[in-house]
Design a protein around this motif. Structure first.
Motif, PDB file in Angstrom:
ATOM      1  N   PHE A   3       0.803  -1.221   0.000  1.00 37.67           N
ATOM      2  CA  PHE A   3       0.000   0.000   0.000  1.00 37.67           C
ATOM      3  C   PHE A   3       0.839   1.275   0.000  1.00 37.67           C
ATOM      4  O   PHE A   3       0.294   2.372   0.067  1.00 37.67           O
ATOM      5  CB  PHE A   3      -0.942   0.022   1.211  1.00 37.67           C
ATOM      6  CG  PHE A   3      -1.958  -1.082   1.186  1.00 37.67           C
ATOM      7  CD1 PHE A   3      -2.955  -1.118   0.223  1.00 37.67           C
ATOM      8  CD2 PHE A   3      -1.935  -2.083   2.141  1.00 37.67           C
ATOM      9  CE1 PHE A   3      -3.896  -2.122   0.207  1.00 37.67           C
ATOM     10  CE2 PHE A   3      -2.876  -3.096   2.133  1.00 37.67           C
ATOM     11  CZ  PHE A   3      -3.860  -3.127   1.160  1.00 37.67           C
ATOM     12  N   ASP A   4       2.150   1.148  -0.060  1.00 37.04           N
ATOM     13  CA  ASP A   4       3.014   2.333  -0.072  1.00 37.04           C
ATOM     14  C   ASP A   4       2.604   3.278  -1.185  1.00 37.04           C
ATOM     15  O   ASP A   4       2.335   2.856  -2.313  1.00 37.04           O
ATOM     16  CB  ASP A   4       4.478   1.940  -0.273  1.00 37.04           C
ATOM     17  CG  ASP A   4       5.069   1.269   0.952  1.00 37.04           C
ATOM     18  OD1 ASP A   4       4.403   1.231   1.995  1.00 37.04           O
ATOM     19  OD2 ASP A   4       6.206   0.776   0.857  1.00 37.04           O
ATOM     20  N   ASP A   5       2.563   4.539  -0.865  1.00 36.35           N
ATOM     21  CA  ASP A   5       2.297   5.602  -1.827  1.00 36.35           C
ATOM     22  C   ASP A   5       0.883   5.591  -2.407  1.00 36.35           C
ATOM     23  O   ASP A   5       0.634   6.280  -3.393  1.00 36.35           O
ATOM     24  CB  ASP A   5       3.327   5.595  -2.962  1.00 36.35           C
ATOM     25  CG  ASP A   5       4.746   5.776  -2.425  1.00 36.35           C
ATOM     26  OD1 ASP A   5       4.912   6.572  -1.478  1.00 36.35           O
ATOM     27  OD2 ASP A   5       5.657   5.125  -2.937  1.00 36.35           O
ATOM     28  N   ILE A   6      -0.029   4.816  -1.852  1.00 36.75           N
ATOM     29  CA  ILE A   6      -1.429   4.885  -2.273  1.00 36.75           C
ATOM     30  C   ILE A   6      -2.125   5.868  -1.332  1.00 36.75           C
ATOM     31  O   ILE A   6      -2.198   5.630  -0.125  1.00 36.75           O
ATOM     32  CB  ILE A   6      -2.127   3.515  -2.205  1.00 36.75           C
ATOM     33  CG1 ILE A   6      -1.465   2.533  -3.161  1.00 36.75           C
ATOM     34  CG2 ILE A   6      -3.613   3.661  -2.514  1.00 36.75           C
ATOM     35  CD1 ILE A   6      -1.994   1.125  -3.061  1.00 36.75           C
ATOM     36  N   PRO A   7      -2.616   6.990  -1.852  1.00 37.22           N
ATOM     37  CA  PRO A   7      -3.270   7.967  -0.981  1.00 37.22           C
ATOM     38  C   PRO A   7      -4.495   7.355  -0.299  1.00 37.22           C
ATOM     39  O   PRO A   7      -5.314   6.692  -0.940  1.00 37.22           O
ATOM     40  CB  PRO A   7      -3.690   9.078  -1.942  1.00 37.22           C
ATOM     41  CG  PRO A   7      -2.851   8.888  -3.155  1.00 37.22           C
ATOM     42  CD  PRO A   7      -2.578   7.420  -3.241  1.00 37.22           C
ATOM     43  N   MET A   8      -4.592   7.552   1.001  1.00 31.61           N
ATOM     44  CA  MET A   8      -5.722   7.028   1.779  1.00 31.61           C
ATOM     45  C   MET A   8      -6.202   8.086   2.751  1.00 31.61           C
ATOM     46  O   MET A   8      -5.394   8.746   3.401  1.00 31.61           O
ATOM     47  CB  MET A   8      -5.315   5.785   2.562  1.00 31.61           C
ATOM     48  CG  MET A   8      -4.949   4.629   1.713  1.00 31.61           C
ATOM     49  SD  MET A   8      -4.625   3.179   2.741  1.00 31.61           S
ATOM     50  CE  MET A   8      -3.871   2.122   1.535  1.00 31.61           C
ATOM     51  N   VAL A  31       1.539   2.287   5.827  1.00 31.82           N
ATOM     52  CA  VAL A  31       1.294   2.881   4.515  1.00 31.82           C
ATOM     53  C   VAL A  31       2.253   4.042   4.292  1.00 31.82           C
ATOM     54  O   VAL A  31       2.759   4.256   3.199  1.00 31.82           O
ATOM     55  CB  VAL A  31      -0.173   3.349   4.382  1.00 31.82           C
ATOM     56  CG1 VAL A  31      -0.374   4.177   3.128  1.00 31.82           C
ATOM     57  CG2 VAL A  31      -1.116   2.156   4.384  1.00 31.82           C
ATOM     58  N   SER A  34       1.412   8.794   2.777  1.00 31.27           N
ATOM     59  CA  SER A  34       0.266   8.934   1.877  1.00 31.27           C
ATOM     60  C   SER A  34      -1.060   8.645   2.580  1.00 31.27           C
ATOM     61  O   SER A  34      -2.124   8.854   2.013  1.00 31.27           O
ATOM     62  CB  SER A  34       0.425   8.016   0.666  1.00 31.27           C
ATOM     63  OG  SER A  34       0.463   6.661   1.065  1.00 31.27           O
ATOM     64  N   HIS A  64      -6.935  13.568  -5.849  1.00 36.75           N
ATOM     65  CA  HIS A  64      -6.292  12.336  -6.271  1.00 36.75           C
ATOM     66  C   HIS A  64      -6.944  11.698  -7.494  1.00 36.75           C
ATOM     67  O   HIS A  64      -6.777  10.504  -7.738  1.00 36.75           O
ATOM     68  CB  HIS A  64      -6.253  11.346  -5.099  1.00 36.75           C
ATOM     69  CG  HIS A  64      -5.429  11.830  -3.972  1.00 36.75           C
ATOM     70  ND1 HIS A  64      -5.954  12.557  -2.921  1.00 36.75           N
ATOM     71  CD2 HIS A  64      -4.094  11.766  -3.745  1.00 36.75           C
ATOM     72  CE1 HIS A  64      -4.987  12.890  -2.106  1.00 36.75           C
ATOM     73  NE2 HIS A  64      -3.852  12.431  -2.567  1.00 36.75           N
ATOM     74  N   THR A  65      -7.661  12.502  -8.254  1.00 32.03           N
ATOM     75  CA  THR A  65      -8.274  12.019  -9.479  1.00 32.03           C
ATOM     76  C   THR A  65      -7.613  12.728 -10.658  1.00 32.03           C
ATOM     77  O   THR A  65      -7.483  13.949 -10.656  1.00 32.03           O
ATOM     78  CB  THR A  65      -9.794  12.323  -9.481  1.00 32.03           C
ATOM     79  OG1 THR A  65     -10.376  11.711  -8.332  1.00 32.03           O
ATOM     80  CG2 THR A  65     -10.448  11.800 -10.731  1.00 32.03           C
TER      81      THR A  65
END
Length: 67
Positions: A3-8, A31, A34, A64-65
């Motif tokens: 999940f690294d660098d996946i914005p949450m 994570v 991010s 983030h879109t």
């Protein structure tokens, strides 16, 4: 991790006994930067959903879109 660098954007209840806050915080730490945690003064009940800041969710999705 995967999940690294996946914005949450993670809203979580500070008195939740179903999804224990320490587990949520540990997940976010794994994570990395991010992940944005938003603690809420609720447990795991419907009132927690009513407390979500919808403008924050909309801004997160917009940011983030891809345009």
């Amino acid at each position: 991790g995967a999940f690294d660098d996946i914005p949450m954007l993670i809203f979580y209840g500070t008195s939740d006994t179903g999804c224990v806050p320490s587990q949520t915080e540990a997940f976010a730490a794994n994570v990395g930067p991010s992940a944005t945690l938003v603690p809420m003064p609720f447990g795991h009940e419907n009132a927690a959903y009513l407390g979500v800041d919808h403008s924050m969710v909309e801004a997160f999705i917009t940011a983030h879109t891809a345009a």
